[in-house]
Design a protein around this motif. Structure first.
Motif, PDB file in Angstrom:
ATOM      1  N   ALA A 171       0.956  -0.958  -0.223  1.00 59.47           N
ATOM      2  CA  ALA A 171      -0.034  -0.139   0.249  1.00 59.47           C
ATOM      3  C   ALA A 171       0.744   1.262  -0.021  1.00 59.47           C
ATOM      4  CB  ALA A 171      -0.446  -0.566   1.032  1.00 59.47           C
ATOM      5  N   ALA A 172       1.987   1.381   0.897  1.00 57.14           N
ATOM      6  CA  ALA A 172       2.750   2.559   0.851  1.00 57.14           C
ATOM      7  C   ALA A 172       3.672   2.635  -0.485  1.00 57.14           C
ATOM      8  CB  ALA A 172       4.141   2.295   1.980  1.00 57.14           C
ATOM      9  N   GLY A 173       4.056   1.519  -1.100  1.00 59.06           N
ATOM     10  CA  GLY A 173       4.897   1.422  -2.593  1.00 59.06           C
ATOM     11  C   GLY A 173       3.664   2.225  -3.722  1.00 59.06           C
ATOM     12  N   LEU A 174       2.520   1.984  -3.497  1.00 58.33           N
ATOM     13  CA  LEU A 174       1.248   2.012  -4.535  1.00 58.33           C
ATOM     14  C   LEU A 174       1.023   3.663  -4.643  1.00 58.33           C
ATOM     15  CD1 LEU A 174      -0.986  -1.159  -4.711  1.00 58.33           C
ATOM     16  CD2 LEU A 174       0.712  -0.110  -6.427  1.00 58.33           C
ATOM     17  N   ALA A 175       1.052   4.411  -3.191  1.00 56.82           N
ATOM     18  CA  ALA A 175       0.374   5.412  -2.017  1.00 56.82           C
ATOM     19  C   ALA A 175       1.925   5.808  -2.965  1.00 56.82           C
ATOM     20  CB  ALA A 175       0.276   5.580  -0.870  1.00 56.82           C
ATOM     21  N   ALA A 176       3.595   5.878  -2.883  1.00 59.98           N
ATOM     22  CA  ALA A 176       4.173   6.775  -3.597  1.00 59.98           C
ATOM     23  C   ALA A 176       4.286   6.461  -4.651  1.00 59.98           C
ATOM     24  CB  ALA A 176       5.582   5.775  -2.694  1.00 59.98           C
ATOM     25  N   LEU A 177       4.106   5.115  -5.498  1.00 59.15           N
ATOM     26  CA  LEU A 177       4.092   5.236  -7.274  1.00 59.15           C
ATOM     27  C   LEU A 177       3.000   6.791  -7.498  1.00 59.15           C
ATOM     28  CD1 LEU A 177       4.815   4.516  -9.982  1.00 59.15           C
ATOM     29  CD2 LEU A 177       2.892   2.408  -9.399  1.00 59.15           C
ATOM     30  N   GLY A 178       1.805   6.540  -6.380  1.00 55.27           N
ATOM     31  CA  GLY A 178       0.463   7.819  -6.917  1.00 55.27           C
ATOM     32  C   GLY A 178       1.124   8.948  -7.143  1.00 55.27           C
ATOM     33  N   VAL A 179       1.941   9.167  -5.822  1.00 56.93           N
ATOM     34  CA  VAL A 179       2.366  10.960  -5.336  1.00 56.93           C
ATOM     35  C   VAL A 179       2.832  11.205  -6.524  1.00 56.93           C
ATOM     36  CG1 VAL A 179       3.468  11.776  -3.970  1.00 56.93           C
ATOM     37  CG2 VAL A 179       1.443  10.860  -3.060  1.00 56.93           C
ATOM     38  N   ALA A 180       4.260  10.105  -7.149  1.00 56.22           N
ATOM     39  CA  ALA A 180       5.201  10.461  -8.158  1.00 56.22           C
ATOM     40  C   ALA A 180       4.590   9.860  -9.161  1.00 56.22           C
ATOM     41  CB  ALA A 180       6.103   9.390  -7.971  1.00 56.22           C
ATOM     42  N   MET A 181       3.116   9.966  -9.906  1.00 53.91           N
ATOM     43  CA  MET A 181       3.065   9.791 -11.081  1.00 53.91           C
ATOM     44  C   MET A 181       1.813  11.132 -10.532  1.00 53.91           C
ATOM     45  SD  MET A 181       1.216   5.995 -12.422  1.00 53.91           S
ATOM     46  CE  MET A 181       0.807   7.279 -13.663  1.00 53.91           C
ATOM     47  N   ALA A 182       1.647  11.541  -9.989  1.00 55.66           N
ATOM     48  CA  ALA A 182       0.374  13.079 -10.009  1.00 55.66           C
ATOM     49  C   ALA A 182       1.735  14.362  -9.815  1.00 55.66           C
ATOM     50  CB  ALA A 182      -0.169  13.291  -7.919  1.00 55.66           C
ATOM     51  N   LYS A 183       3.345  14.339  -8.977  1.00 55.50           N
ATOM     52  CA  LYS A 183       3.970  15.105  -9.724  1.00 55.50           C
ATOM     53  C   LYS A 183       4.301  15.340 -10.850  1.00 55.50           C
ATOM     54  CE  LYS A 183       5.256  15.413  -4.612  1.00 55.50           C
ATOM     55  NZ  LYS A 183       5.250  17.690  -4.880  1.00 55.50           N
ATOM     56  N   THR A 184       4.826  14.129 -11.604  1.00 55.73           N
ATOM     57  CA  THR A 184       5.091  14.310 -13.340  1.00 55.73           C
ATOM     58  C   THR A 184       4.314  13.903 -14.327  1.00 55.73           C
ATOM     59  OG1 THR A 184       5.891  11.522 -12.793  1.00 55.73           O
ATOM     60  CG2 THR A 184       7.401  13.344 -11.810  1.00 55.73           C
ATOM     61  N   ASN A 185       3.218  14.227 -13.754  1.00 55.10           N
ATOM     62  CA  ASN A 185       2.136  14.443 -14.786  1.00 55.10           C
ATOM     63  C   ASN A 185       1.966  15.804 -15.729  1.00 55.10           C
ATOM     64  OD1 ASN A 185      -0.401  14.493 -16.192  1.00 55.10           O
ATOM     65  ND2 ASN A 185      -2.124  14.939 -14.578  1.00 55.10           N
ATOM     66  N   PRO A 186       2.764  16.045 -17.056  1.00 57.61           N
ATOM     67  CA  PRO A 186       3.147  16.984 -18.438  1.00 57.61           C
ATOM     68  C   PRO A 186       1.358  18.272 -17.786  1.00 57.61           C
ATOM     69  CG  PRO A 186       3.538  14.703 -18.914  1.00 57.61           C
ATOM     70  CD  PRO A 186       2.727  14.619 -17.869  1.00 57.61           C
ATOM     71  N   SER A 187       1.968  18.809 -17.988  1.00 54.67           N
ATOM     72  CA  SER A 187       1.159  20.560 -18.816  1.00 54.67           C
ATOM     73  C   SER A 187       0.910  20.151 -20.025  1.00 54.67           C
ATOM     74  CB  SER A 187       1.425  21.200 -17.301  1.00 54.67           C
ATOM     75  OG  SER A 187       2.532  21.934 -18.327  1.00 54.67           O
ATOM     76  N   GLN A 188       0.035  21.414 -19.702  1.00 58.92           N
ATOM     77  CA  GLN A 188      -1.080  21.059 -21.329  1.00 58.92           C
ATOM     78  C   GLN A 188       0.459  22.148 -21.731  1.00 58.92           C
ATOM     79  OE1 GLN A 188      -4.368  20.767 -22.201  1.00 58.92           O
ATOM     80  NE2 GLN A 188      -3.993  22.431 -24.762  1.00 58.92           N
ATOM     81  N   VAL A 189       0.498  22.916 -21.672  1.00 61.94           N
ATOM     82  CA  VAL A 189       2.243  23.962 -22.132  1.00 61.94           C
ATOM     83  C   VAL A 189       3.014  22.891 -22.566  1.00 61.94           C
ATOM     84  CG1 VAL A 189       3.880  25.638 -21.624  1.00 61.94           C
ATOM     85  CG2 VAL A 189       1.302  25.479 -21.363  1.00 61.94           C
ATOM     86  N   GLU A 190       3.413  21.822 -21.360  1.00 66.85           N
ATOM     87  CA  GLU A 190       4.239  20.795 -21.815  1.00 66.85           C
ATOM     88  C   GLU A 190       3.573  19.758 -23.548  1.00 66.85           C
ATOM     89  OE1 GLU A 190       6.769  19.852 -17.495  1.00 66.85           O
ATOM     90  OE2 GLU A 190       4.209  19.613 -17.872  1.00 66.85           O
TER      91      GLU A 190
END
Length: 127
Positions: free
Chosen positions: A13-32
């Protein structure tokens, strides 16, 4: 439950949560995405479209296709901005671009997923 099983589930669960946080922080923006799409479209125009024009045509009308494409980058980004829809799923985004300039130029449809600060175009169709 056995203590070892509880530890395993907690770790997963902690690993999945960390993966989710990492993905949310690296979700590219419209400008990118627009910067990525301009770069890919520019590369395509230079490698496929410009190379198909003959030197005779370039000499007759006195233009350099590569330079023309480079000078049009701001307009290309504006067109992509107007024709792209972003669906943001927090941990990744899907970008759908319906690139239609006018009735004389073929239109294209692109679908791209963005995650981990990267883009993958999985659909590119001439309409």
């Amino acid at each position: 439950m056995k203590p070892l099983t509880i530890i395993a589930y907690t770790g997963a669960a902690a690993g999945l949560a960390a993966l989710g946080v990492a993905m949310a922080k690296t979700n590219p923006s419209q400008v990118e995405y627009e910067e990525y799409a301009v770069q890919r479209l520019t590369e395509y125009l230079k490698s496929d479209v410009c190379k198909k024009t003959t030197n005779l045509i370039e000499n007759l009308i006195r233009f350099n296709c590569d330079k023309l494409v480079d000078s049009a980058n701001p307009q290309i980004q504006e067109i992509l901005s107007r024709t792209t829809e972003r669906q943001n799923y927090l941990i990744f985004s899907i970008y759908r671009t319906d690139l239609k300039i006018n009735s004389w130029i073929p239109s294209y449809k692109f679908e791209t997923v963005g995650a981990f600060d990267q883009f993958y175009t999985y659909t590119a169709e001439k309409q």
